[in-house]
Design an enzyme around this catalytic site. Sequence first.
Site, PDB file in Angstrom:
ATOM      1  CD  GLU A  31      -2.891   5.210   6.823  1.00  0.00           C
ATOM      2  OE1 GLU A  31      -2.865   5.261   5.579  1.00  0.00           O
ATOM      3  OE2 GLU A  31      -2.022   4.620   7.498  1.00  0.00           O
ATOM      4  CD  GLU A  84      -3.294  -2.605   7.232  1.00  0.00           C
ATOM      5  OE1 GLU A  84      -2.208  -2.828   6.696  1.00  0.00           O
ATOM      6  OE2 GLU A  84      -3.941  -1.562   7.039  1.00  0.00           O
ATOM      7  N   GLY A 106       2.668   2.235  10.791  1.00  0.00           N
ATOM      8  CA  GLY A 106       3.586   3.359  10.619  1.00  0.00           C
ATOM      9  C   GLY A 106       4.278   3.778  11.911  1.00  0.00           C
ATOM     10  N   GLY A 139       3.038  -1.262   4.222  1.00  0.00           N
ATOM     11  CA  GLY A 139       3.011   0.169   3.930  1.00  0.00           C
ATOM     12  C   GLY A 139       4.409   0.663   3.598  1.00  0.00           C
ATOM     13  N   GLY A 140       5.061   1.273   4.583  1.00  0.00           N
ATOM     14  CA  GLY A 140       6.370   1.912   4.381  1.00  0.00           C
ATOM     15  C   GLY A 140       7.377   1.060   3.624  1.00  0.00           C
ATOM     16  CB  SER A 199       5.560  -1.824  11.807  1.00  0.00           C
ATOM     17  OG  SER A 199       5.109  -0.499  12.103  1.00  0.00           O
ATOM     18  CG  ASN A 244      -1.749   1.212   1.375  1.00  0.00           C
ATOM     19  OD1 ASN A 244      -1.783   2.053   0.475  1.00  0.00           O
ATOM     20  ND2 ASN A 244      -2.425   1.336   2.504  1.00  0.00           N
ATOM     21  CD1 TRP A 245       3.327   0.992  -2.890  1.00  0.00           C
ATOM     22  CD2 TRP A 245       3.341   2.139  -4.817  1.00  0.00           C
ATOM     23  NE1 TRP A 245       3.966   0.214  -3.837  1.00  0.00           N
ATOM     24  CE2 TRP A 245       3.987   0.900  -5.029  1.00  0.00           C
ATOM     25  CE3 TRP A 245       3.222   3.020  -5.895  1.00  0.00           C
ATOM     26  CZ2 TRP A 245       4.517   0.524  -6.268  1.00  0.00           C
ATOM     27  CZ3 TRP A 245       3.756   2.638  -7.122  1.00  0.00           C
ATOM     28  CH2 TRP A 245       4.398   1.413  -7.312  1.00  0.00           C
ATOM     29  CE  LYS A 246      -0.133   3.036   4.801  1.00  0.00           C
ATOM     30  NZ  LYS A 246      -0.053   3.097   6.243  1.00  0.00           N
ATOM     31  CG  HIS A 278      -5.809   1.639   5.079  1.00  0.00           C
ATOM     32  ND1 HIS A 278      -5.324   2.619   5.917  1.00  0.00           N
ATOM     33  CD2 HIS A 278      -4.823   0.717   4.963  1.00  0.00           C
ATOM     34  CE1 HIS A 278      -4.087   2.294   6.277  1.00  0.00           C
ATOM     35  NE2 HIS A 278      -3.752   1.151   5.707  1.00  0.00           N
TER      36      HIS A 278
HETATM   37  P1  13P Z   1       3.150   0.359   7.630  1.00  0.00           P
HETATM   38  O1  13P Z   1       3.702  -0.926   7.039  1.00  0.00           O
HETATM   39  O2  13P Z   1       3.866   1.566   7.129  1.00  0.00           O
HETATM   40  O3  13P Z   1       3.039   0.280   9.115  1.00  0.00           O
HETATM   41  O4  13P Z   1       1.649   0.513   7.073  1.00  0.00           O
HETATM   42  C1  13P Z   1       0.788  -0.560   7.166  1.00  0.00           C
HETATM   43  C2  13P Z   1      -0.438  -0.261   6.387  1.00  0.00           C
HETATM   44  O5  13P Z   1      -1.223   0.595   6.772  1.00  0.00           O
HETATM   45  C3  13P Z   1      -0.663  -0.989   5.137  1.00  0.00           C
HETATM   46  O6  13P Z   1      -1.930  -0.766   4.645  1.00  0.00           O
END
Ligand code: 13P
Length: 254
Positions: A100, A170, A176, A237-238, A216, A9-11, A98
């Site tokens: 967020e 999640e 994050g 994510g990251g 993470s 997920n590149w956000k 998600h």
């Molecule tokens: P991180 O891997 O950056 O914690 O993000 C997880 C995430 O929200 C994937 O959708």
Amino acid sequence: MRKPFVAGNWKMNTDSYTSVELAERIASGAMEAAASGSVTVVVCPPFVYLQSVTKALSASSIGVGAQDVYYEPKGAFTGEISPSMLKDIGCTYCLCGHSERRHVIGETDELINKKVTASIVGGLLPILCVGELLSEREASQTNVVVTRHLKNGLAGLSAEKVSAVTIAYEPVWAIGTGLTATPQQAQEVHNFIRKLLGQMYNDQLAEEIRILYGGSAKPNNAAELMGQPDIDGLLVGGASLKADDFLAIIQTAM
Ligand code: 13P
């Protein structure tokens, strides 16, 4: 036997150049995984780069997903994107609910349910995200929250339709933050989710549905997380923004 699944997920990251560069690096590095077909790999870039990333990945078997979708097919919904538009440009997956979007944008379970339903009807494969806040975990409410997210998010859908869904657990406190749920903590919730899906639908569905962990996830914890019996893959994510890290995670899943 559930096929491992690694999604990135590149956000709200990358730009028109770096999105394609990242996709190309992942495609060339993941050739072995793609050729063996042993892992499902999907990337979810921002909407505006979906088309160029889809093009960059067209010769690979890496799938492309959107980070969100709207539930109406078309019309006066300024700023929104429908499932058929996503299908039209070669998207196969979409994230729904998600954390967020739940906690920053304010999406409700009811809206998320409409998005999951419209995605399935529109031929997309939704990844329904569920998970508790730190305060909810500390108040021993994890299972209550996950149950609410699942029951409301999948409301009104038959077992047949739900078989198109992937679940992503999640925990919000692990996203994050560098705080990962321990493999045991994650396994406990994944097992709870699988059992709940068995009660809501049937044993076969519970056995076949894939449940990803997100929060993470990194190359150094991927193997232990994916080694848990009910963790079928990772929503990253990251670490999905660094080709080498994402490729190392894919390698772990093979
Ligand atoms: P991180 O891997 O950056 O914690 O993000 C997880 C995430 O929200 C994937 O959708």
